[in-house]
Design an enzyme around this catalytic site. Structure first.
Site, PDB file in Angstrom:
ATOM      1  N   ASN A  70       0.875  -1.172   0.000  1.00  0.00           N
ATOM      2  CA  ASN A  70       0.000   0.000   0.000  1.00  0.00           C
ATOM      3  C   ASN A  70       0.911   1.221   0.000  1.00  0.00           C
ATOM      4  OD1 ASN A  70      -1.750   2.094   0.448  1.00  0.00           O
ATOM      5  ND2 ASN A  70      -2.396   1.439   2.503  1.00  0.00           N
ATOM      6  N   TRP A  71       1.005   1.867  -1.169  1.00  0.00           N
ATOM      7  CA  TRP A  71       1.926   3.008  -1.286  1.00  0.00           C
ATOM      8  C   TRP A  71       1.400   4.227  -0.544  1.00  0.00           C
ATOM      9  CZ3 TRP A  71       3.500   3.139  -7.240  1.00  0.00           C
ATOM     10  CH2 TRP A  71       4.209   1.970  -7.550  1.00  0.00           C
ATOM     11  N   LYS A  72       0.117   4.214  -0.173  1.00  0.00           N
ATOM     12  CA  LYS A  72      -0.510   5.406   0.431  1.00  0.00           C
ATOM     13  C   LYS A  72      -0.267   6.614  -0.487  1.00  0.00           C
ATOM     14  CE  LYS A  72      -0.206   3.118   4.840  1.00  0.00           C
ATOM     15  NZ  LYS A  72      -0.176   3.210   6.293  1.00  0.00           N
ATOM     16  N   HIS A  89      -9.638   1.306   4.779  1.00  0.00           N
ATOM     17  CA  HIS A  89      -8.353   1.443   5.479  1.00  0.00           C
ATOM     18  C   HIS A  89      -8.561   2.341   6.700  1.00  0.00           C
ATOM     19  CE1 HIS A  89      -4.228   2.499   6.418  1.00  0.00           C
ATOM     20  NE2 HIS A  89      -3.874   1.423   5.749  1.00  0.00           N
ATOM     21  N   GLU A 110      -6.945   4.678   7.835  1.00  0.00           N
ATOM     22  CA  GLU A 110      -6.722   6.113   7.588  1.00  0.00           C
ATOM     23  C   GLU A 110      -7.959   6.750   6.956  1.00  0.00           C
ATOM     24  OE1 GLU A 110      -3.025   5.548   5.517  1.00  0.00           O
ATOM     25  OE2 GLU A 110      -2.117   4.914   7.407  1.00  0.00           O
ATOM     26  N   GLU A 161      -5.459  -4.971  10.351  1.00  0.00           N
ATOM     27  CA  GLU A 161      -4.435  -3.957  10.590  1.00  0.00           C
ATOM     28  C   GLU A 161      -4.722  -3.255  11.914  1.00  0.00           C
ATOM     29  OE1 GLU A 161      -2.387  -2.660   6.704  1.00  0.00           O
ATOM     30  OE2 GLU A 161      -4.107  -1.380   6.965  1.00  0.00           O
ATOM     31  N   GLY A 193       2.484   2.172  10.850  1.00  0.00           N
ATOM     32  CA  GLY A 193       3.461   3.254  10.735  1.00  0.00           C
ATOM     33  C   GLY A 193       4.141   3.610  12.042  1.00  0.00           C
ATOM     34  N   SER A 210       3.324  -2.276  10.280  1.00  0.00           N
ATOM     35  CA  SER A 210       4.771  -2.366  10.506  1.00  0.00           C
ATOM     36  C   SER A 210       5.351  -3.729  10.140  1.00  0.00           C
ATOM     37  CB  SER A 210       5.127  -1.977  11.946  1.00  0.00           C
ATOM     38  OG  SER A 210       4.760  -0.630  12.189  1.00  0.00           O
ATOM     39  N   GLY A 230       2.849  -1.231   4.236  1.00  0.00           N
ATOM     40  CA  GLY A 230       2.907   0.196   3.935  1.00  0.00           C
ATOM     41  C   GLY A 230       4.338   0.630   3.656  1.00  0.00           C
ATOM     42  N   GLY A 231       4.983   1.201   4.653  1.00  0.00           N
ATOM     43  CA  GLY A 231       6.310   1.794   4.493  1.00  0.00           C
ATOM     44  C   GLY A 231       7.312   0.898   3.764  1.00  0.00           C
TER      45      GLY A 231
HETATM   46  P1  13P Z   1       2.963   0.290   7.660  1.00  0.00           P
HETATM   47  O1  13P Z   1       3.473  -1.012   7.055  1.00  0.00           O
HETATM   48  O2  13P Z   1       3.722   1.480   7.180  1.00  0.00           O
HETATM   49  O3  13P Z   1       2.841   0.198   9.144  1.00  0.00           O
HETATM   50  O4  13P Z   1       1.480   0.495   7.091  1.00  0.00           O
HETATM   51  C1  13P Z   1       0.576  -0.539   7.164  1.00  0.00           C
HETATM   52  C2  13P Z   1      -0.612  -0.180   6.398  1.00  0.00           C
HETATM   53  O5  13P Z   1      -1.366   0.695   6.771  1.00  0.00           O
HETATM   54  C3  13P Z   1      -0.852  -0.896   5.141  1.00  0.00           C
HETATM   55  O6  13P Z   1      -2.120  -0.631   4.646  1.00  0.00           O
END
Ligand code: 13P
Length: 247
Positions: free
Chosen positions: A9-11, A94, A96, A165, A171, A209, A230-231
């Site tokens: 997930n590049w966000k 998600h 967010e 999640e 994050g 994470s 994510g990251g």
């Molecule tokens: P991180 O891997 O950066 O914690 O993000 C997880 C995430 O929200 C994937 O959708």
């Protein structure tokens, strides 16, 4: 046994230039992957990344979809539009989006329905906040979030992907332990089993994470069928290590 799924997930990250470099590195490294691989990219880059992943092991995903089919909804993207770019997956709900855009369980369920109707697999995200975990409400929260999607989607529920999640792990560098994650995944699996005879088909991903160092242990749990990353999905070496840890 089904293949695990590792989805990035590049966000809200990327550029035409950096996307090209990232996908080229992933395509080169993921050729021998045992698992399924996807990248969920910002909407303006769907056309670009559709071309970049063509002929590779990597599937394309979006990060959100409108609950409406078409019409006067400025700024929204319909599932049909996403499908035109060969979008295979779409994140819905998600944390967010739940947190910053006020998305409710019912809205997330409708978005999943729109995706399914267009032939896109929704990756339905569920997860508790730290306050909810501390209050012992983890199971209640994730079951409520998934129940709305089951209620709206009926027998199609075996066609979704679920991503657990925990909000406190996103994050933050804090990961649920493999045992903590497995416990919640087992709860979600049981809930799916009560709704469909095909619950074993459903991928239940862990996200929060996930990185090169912790992926193997998480992915070895019986009900963890992959990761939503994510990251670490923005760093080719890290994402490829996670892919290599998956089966
Ligand atoms: P991180 O891997 O950066 O914690 O993000 C997880 C995430 O929200 C994937 O959708």
């Amino acid at each position: 046994m089904k293949k695990q799924l590792i989805a990035g997930n590049w966000k809200m990250n990327g550029s035409l230039q950096s996307n090209a470099a990232l996908v080229a590195a992933l395509a080169a490294g993921a050729g021998s992957a045992q698992c399924l691989v996807a990248v969920c990219v910002p909407a303006p880059y769907l056309a670009q990344v559709q071309l970049l992943v063509a002929g590779t092991r990597i599937d394309l995903g979006a990060q959100d979809v409108s609950q409406h089919e078409s019409g006067a909804f400025t700024g929204e993207m319909s599932a049909g539009m996403l499908r035109e770019f060969a979008t295979r997956y779409c994140l819905v709900g998600h944390s967010e989006r739940r947190q910053y855009h006020g998305e409710t369980d019912a809205l997330v369920a409708t978005k999943a329905q729109r995706a399914l109707a267009a032939g896109i697999t929704p990756i339905v995200c569920v997860g508790e906040t730290l306050a909810e975990r501390d209050a012992g409400r983890t199971e209640e929260v994730v079951k409520r979030q998934l129940a709305a999607v089951i209620h709206t989607n009926g027998h199609c529920i075996s066609e979704i992907v679920v991503a657990y999640e925990p909000v406190w792990a996103i994050g933050t560098g804090k990961t649920a332990s493999p045992e903590e994650a497995q416990q919640v995944h087992a709860v979600l699996r049981a809930q799916l089993q009560a709704a469909t005879a095909h619950a074993d088909r459903v991928h239940i991903l862990y996200g929060g994470s996930m990185n090169a160092a912790n992926a193997a242990q998480l992915l070895s749990q019986p009900d963890i069928d992959g990761g939503l990353v994510g990251g670490a999905s923005l760093k080719p070496a890290d994402f490829l290590s996670i892919i290599a840890a998956a089966r």
